[in-house]
Design a protein around this motif. Sequence first.
Motif: not given
Length: 79
Positions: A18-19, A22-23, A26, A33-36
Amino acid sequence: MKVRIHVSLKPGVLDPQGRAVHHALEGLGFSGVEDVRIGRLIELDVADGTSEAQLEDMCRKLLANTVIENFRIESTEAA
């Protein structure tokens, strides 16, 4: 009978996949998007007489690692 099993990591369990997503979002210019959190969906076609208890047993014994994952069972056919 068709059922869907939704498996997701429990809160507080690190999610490196998920991180990474997310990266990547971005990096592609998607802000906000604050978190995945990554999970999985398992679709089963089971006999009509299969009970909720049997489905939960399948999840606990094989389909989900209940130490770090939660699961939710959803019937996809109208009762």
